[in-house]
Design a protein around this motif. Structure first.
Motif, PDB file in Angstrom:
ATOM      1  N   CYS A 148      52.002 -30.650  -3.116  1.00 49.80           N
ATOM      2  CA  CYS A 148      53.161 -31.184  -3.840  1.00 49.80           C
ATOM      3  C   CYS A 148      54.055 -30.062  -4.338  1.00 49.80           C
ATOM      4  CB  CYS A 148      52.707 -32.054  -5.010  1.00 49.80           C
ATOM      5  SG  CYS A 148      51.788 -33.530  -4.519  1.00 49.80           S
ATOM      6  N   LYS A 149      53.871 -28.865  -3.804  1.00 49.80           N
ATOM      7  CA  LYS A 149      54.675 -27.720  -4.202  1.00 49.80           C
ATOM      8  C   LYS A 149      56.147 -27.987  -3.929  1.00 49.80           C
ATOM      9  CE  LYS A 149      55.139 -23.311  -5.446  1.00 49.80           C
ATOM     10  NZ  LYS A 149      54.709 -22.791  -6.767  1.00 49.80           N
ATOM     11  N   GLY A 150      56.985 -27.756  -4.922  1.00 44.99           N
ATOM     12  CA  GLY A 150      58.425 -27.965  -4.772  1.00 44.99           C
ATOM     13  C   GLY A 150      58.895 -29.290  -5.339  1.00 44.99           C
ATOM     14  N   PHE A 151      57.956 -30.239  -5.514  1.00 44.96           N
ATOM     15  CA  PHE A 151      58.306 -31.524  -6.118  1.00 44.96           C
ATOM     16  C   PHE A 151      57.866 -31.483  -7.571  1.00 44.96           C
ATOM     17  CE2 PHE A 151      57.077 -36.079  -6.954  1.00 44.96           C
ATOM     18  CZ  PHE A 151      58.365 -36.560  -6.993  1.00 44.96           C
ATOM     19  N   ARG A 152      58.828 -31.559  -8.478  1.00 44.96           N
ATOM     20  CA  ARG A 152      58.552 -31.348  -9.889  1.00 44.96           C
ATOM     21  C   ARG A 152      57.757 -32.514 -10.480  1.00 44.96           C
ATOM     22  NH1 ARG A 152      58.849 -26.492 -11.790  1.00 44.96           N
ATOM     23  NH2 ARG A 152      59.556 -27.204 -13.843  1.00 44.96           N
ATOM     24  N   VAL A 153      56.713 -32.171 -11.236  1.00 51.35           N
ATOM     25  CA  VAL A 153      55.907 -33.202 -11.878  1.00 51.35           C
ATOM     26  C   VAL A 153      56.743 -33.963 -12.909  1.00 51.35           C
ATOM     27  CG1 VAL A 153      55.049 -31.691 -13.727  1.00 51.35           C
ATOM     28  CG2 VAL A 153      53.666 -33.638 -12.964  1.00 51.35           C
ATOM     29  N   SER A 154      57.804 -33.332 -13.429  1.00 51.85           N
ATOM     30  CA  SER A 154      58.683 -34.021 -14.382  1.00 51.85           C
ATOM     31  C   SER A 154      59.394 -35.194 -13.715  1.00 51.85           C
ATOM     32  CB  SER A 154      59.712 -33.044 -14.956  1.00 51.85           C
ATOM     33  OG  SER A 154      60.511 -32.485 -13.925  1.00 51.85           O
ATOM     34  N   VAL A 155      59.750 -35.038 -12.429  1.00 50.86           N
ATOM     35  CA  VAL A 155      60.374 -36.142 -11.691  1.00 50.86           C
ATOM     36  C   VAL A 155      59.384 -37.297 -11.554  1.00 50.86           C
ATOM     37  CG1 VAL A 155      61.400 -36.847  -9.502  1.00 50.86           C
ATOM     38  CG2 VAL A 155      61.928 -34.594 -10.452  1.00 50.86           C
ATOM     39  N   LEU A 156      58.153 -36.956 -11.155  1.00 47.27           N
ATOM     40  CA  LEU A 156      57.119 -37.978 -10.999  1.00 47.27           C
ATOM     41  C   LEU A 156      56.850 -38.691 -12.315  1.00 47.27           C
ATOM     42  CD1 LEU A 156      54.897 -39.419  -9.438  1.00 47.27           C
ATOM     43  CD2 LEU A 156      53.393 -37.468  -9.890  1.00 47.27           C
ATOM     44  N   ALA A 157      56.724 -37.934 -13.394  1.00 44.22           N
ATOM     45  CA  ALA A 157      56.453 -38.534 -14.704  1.00 44.22           C
ATOM     46  C   ALA A 157      57.571 -39.486 -15.115  1.00 44.22           C
ATOM     47  CB  ALA A 157      56.275 -37.440 -15.752  1.00 44.22           C
ATOM     48  N   ASN A 158      58.818 -39.086 -14.868  1.00 44.02           N
ATOM     49  CA  ASN A 158      59.945 -39.952 -15.205  1.00 44.02           C
ATOM     50  C   ASN A 158      59.993 -41.187 -14.325  1.00 44.02           C
ATOM     51  OD1 ASN A 158      62.101 -38.990 -17.325  1.00 44.02           O
ATOM     52  ND2 ASN A 158      61.303 -37.121 -16.382  1.00 44.02           N
ATOM     53  N   TRP A 159      59.647 -41.026 -13.062  1.00 43.15           N
ATOM     54  CA  TRP A 159      59.592 -42.186 -12.177  1.00 43.15           C
ATOM     55  C   TRP A 159      58.556 -43.191 -12.673  1.00 43.15           C
ATOM     56  CZ3 TRP A 159      59.809 -40.136  -6.406  1.00 43.15           C
ATOM     57  CH2 TRP A 159      61.101 -39.670  -6.149  1.00 43.15           C
ATOM     58  N   LEU A 160      57.351 -42.708 -13.001  1.00 40.74           N
ATOM     59  CA  LEU A 160      56.276 -43.602 -13.435  1.00 40.74           C
ATOM     60  C   LEU A 160      56.619 -44.276 -14.764  1.00 40.74           C
ATOM     61  CD1 LEU A 160      53.198 -41.388 -12.491  1.00 40.74           C
ATOM     62  CD2 LEU A 160      53.920 -43.499 -11.368  1.00 40.74           C
ATOM     63  N   PHE A 161      57.132 -43.486 -15.705  1.00 36.88           N
ATOM     64  CA  PHE A 161      57.520 -44.070 -16.994  1.00 36.88           C
ATOM     65  C   PHE A 161      58.694 -45.027 -16.808  1.00 36.88           C
ATOM     66  CE2 PHE A 161      59.807 -43.901 -21.125  1.00 36.88           C
ATOM     67  CZ  PHE A 161      58.800 -44.435 -21.911  1.00 36.88           C
ATOM     68  N   GLY A 162      59.619 -44.652 -15.935  1.00 35.21           N
ATOM     69  CA  GLY A 162      60.747 -45.529 -15.658  1.00 35.21           C
ATOM     70  C   GLY A 162      60.321 -46.843 -15.037  1.00 35.21           C
ATOM     71  N   ASP A 163      59.296 -46.799 -14.183  1.00 38.64           N
ATOM     72  CA  ASP A 163      58.781 -48.043 -13.590  1.00 38.64           C
ATOM     73  C   ASP A 163      58.264 -48.981 -14.667  1.00 38.64           C
ATOM     74  OD1 ASP A 163      59.338 -47.211 -11.002  1.00 38.64           O
ATOM     75  OD2 ASP A 163      57.367 -46.306 -10.717  1.00 38.64           O
ATOM     76  N   MET A 164      57.523 -48.425 -15.628  1.00 33.78           N
ATOM     77  CA  MET A 164      56.991 -49.255 -16.718  1.00 33.78           C
ATOM     78  C   MET A 164      58.123 -49.865 -17.542  1.00 33.78           C
ATOM     79  SD  MET A 164      53.593 -47.250 -18.078  1.00 33.78           S
ATOM     80  CE  MET A 164      54.459 -45.727 -18.495  1.00 33.78           C
ATOM     81  N   MET A 165      59.133 -49.044 -17.839  1.00 33.26           N
ATOM     82  CA  MET A 165      60.251 -49.532 -18.633  1.00 33.26           C
ATOM     83  C   MET A 165      61.049 -50.591 -17.869  1.00 33.26           C
ATOM     84  SD  MET A 165      60.286 -48.086 -21.629  1.00 33.26           S
ATOM     85  CE  MET A 165      61.967 -48.186 -22.227  1.00 33.26           C
ATOM     86  N   LYS A 166      61.284 -50.339 -16.585  1.00 33.92           N
ATOM     87  CA  LYS A 166      62.050 -51.291 -15.789  1.00 33.92           C
ATOM     88  C   LYS A 166      61.327 -52.621 -15.672  1.00 33.92           C
ATOM     89  CE  LYS A 166      62.777 -48.815 -12.080  1.00 33.92           C
ATOM     90  NZ  LYS A 166      63.237 -48.453 -10.722  1.00 33.92           N
ATOM     91  N   MET A 167      60.032 -52.565 -15.350  1.00 34.08           N
ATOM     92  CA  MET A 167      59.289 -53.812 -15.195  1.00 34.08           C
ATOM     93  C   MET A 167      59.276 -54.599 -16.508  1.00 34.08           C
ATOM     94  SD  MET A 167      58.400 -54.129 -12.063  1.00 34.08           S
ATOM     95  CE  MET A 167      60.051 -53.462 -11.820  1.00 34.08           C
ATOM     96  N   GLY A 168      59.067 -53.892 -17.603  1.00 31.69           N
ATOM     97  CA  GLY A 168      59.081 -54.572 -18.893  1.00 31.69           C
ATOM     98  C   GLY A 168      60.426 -55.196 -19.193  1.00 31.69           C
ATOM     99  N   TYR A 169      61.495 -54.435 -18.912  1.00 27.47           N
ATOM    100  CA  TYR A 169      62.847 -54.933 -19.192  1.00 27.47           C
ATOM    101  C   TYR A 169      63.230 -56.073 -18.262  1.00 27.47           C
ATOM    102  CZ  TYR A 169      67.926 -54.875 -19.763  1.00 27.47           C
ATOM    103  OH  TYR A 169      69.224 -55.228 -19.993  1.00 27.47           O
ATOM    104  N   PHE A 170      62.915 -55.925 -16.964  1.00 23.86           N
ATOM    105  CA  PHE A 170      63.276 -56.956 -16.002  1.00 23.86           C
ATOM    106  C   PHE A 170      62.627 -58.298 -16.342  1.00 23.86           C
ATOM    107  CE2 PHE A 170      64.115 -53.819 -12.247  1.00 23.86           C
ATOM    108  CZ  PHE A 170      65.245 -53.386 -12.897  1.00 23.86           C
TER     109      PHE A 170
END
Length: 253
Positions: free
Chosen positions: A181-203
């Motif tokens: 996973c070199k080159g792919f920032r863990v911060s992007v992944l963390a935001n994607w996962l947290f964003g999924d939780m927020m989106k599903m809850g909001y939707f």
């Protein structure tokens, strides 16, 4: 439950609006700082730009939640920046071909994509594609003047959301191919996962009809793919050094 729903109604839209910055700023800075986009799937800005432009033109007919429209506009700006930085720091091993080879079929060029789409050597075709997409949709809207019940509105909405749902797939493949996973920032992944939780809850917490089911279905698919990315990061970590990955992939190209 009512308190949780109220909190979701207040904070989820704010998170959605800010998510383009929280998700991709660190990736942009990392590529700029290291002077290489190795390990980062260039398809990510391509997918997000295409999907966001389609979602913007979907809004006049669907009139979906305003926070999602604002997010789409901000996402375009952030992804244009990410694309520019990634192209400026693109490693030599990618082997993209120039736009002038568009006359060749994808079978002849061997890239597996018609006209080497999004694998061009020069930067100009990327910006031309985005301009053609935006002005083409603008012309269609002026001609058709679609409403929420029109087939055209449903089509571009479904297309945009489906394209966005495939966002994690190029990075999943890039990680699998490099076994890293070199080159792919863990911060992007963390935001994607947290964003999924927020989106599903909001939707699902929103009142009926406020968020179309197309958003919910595509969001669930994307959340599953993001979870797979998390598993990859757990399995591979950052693995090899970037230089080792570039050398090995150049031998495969």
């Amino acid at each position: 439950m009512a308190i949780l729903s109220t909190l979701m109604e207040v904070f989820a839209p704010i998170f959605l609006i800010l998510s383009p910055f929280t998700s991709y700023t660190d990736q942009i800075l990392s590529i700029h700082r290291t002077r290489t986009s190795a390990g980062f799937a260039l398809d990510i800005p391509g997918i997000m730009l295409t999907a966001s432009v389609l979602k913007i033109f979907y809004w006049p007919g669907a009139r979906y939640d305003m926070s999602l429209l604002v997010q789409a506009f901000l996402m375009v700006g952030v992804q244009v920046t990410l694309l520019k930085v990634a192209l400026d720091n693109r490693p030599a091993w990618r082997g993209e071909r120039p736009f002038t080879e568009m006359g060749k079929s994808f079978a002849q060029t061997g890239t597996g994509r018609p006209f080497d789409f999004w694998r061009w050597k020069q930067q100009r075709p990327y910006w031309e594609y985005l301009l053609f997409l935006a002005f083409g949709l603008l012309a269609l809207h002026a001609l058709l003047q679609p409403d929420g019940s029109s087939l055209y509105t449903r089509f571009i909405g479904g297309l945009g959301l489906t394209i966005e749902a495939t966002l994690p797939l190029p990075q999943l493949y890039a990680n699998y191919r490099a076994q890293s996973c070199k080159g792919f920032r863990v911060s992007v992944l963390a935001n994607w996962l947290f964003g999924d939780m927020m989106k599903m809850g909001y939707f699902f917490a929103s009142e009926p009809g406020r968020v179309p089911w197309a958003f919910k279905l595509c969001g669930m698919f994307q959340a599953g793919c993001d979870a797979c990315l998390g598993i990859q990061y757990w399995m591979y970590g950052e693995g090899e050094k970037t230089s080792d990955v570039e050398a090995r992939l150049s031998m495969r190209a």
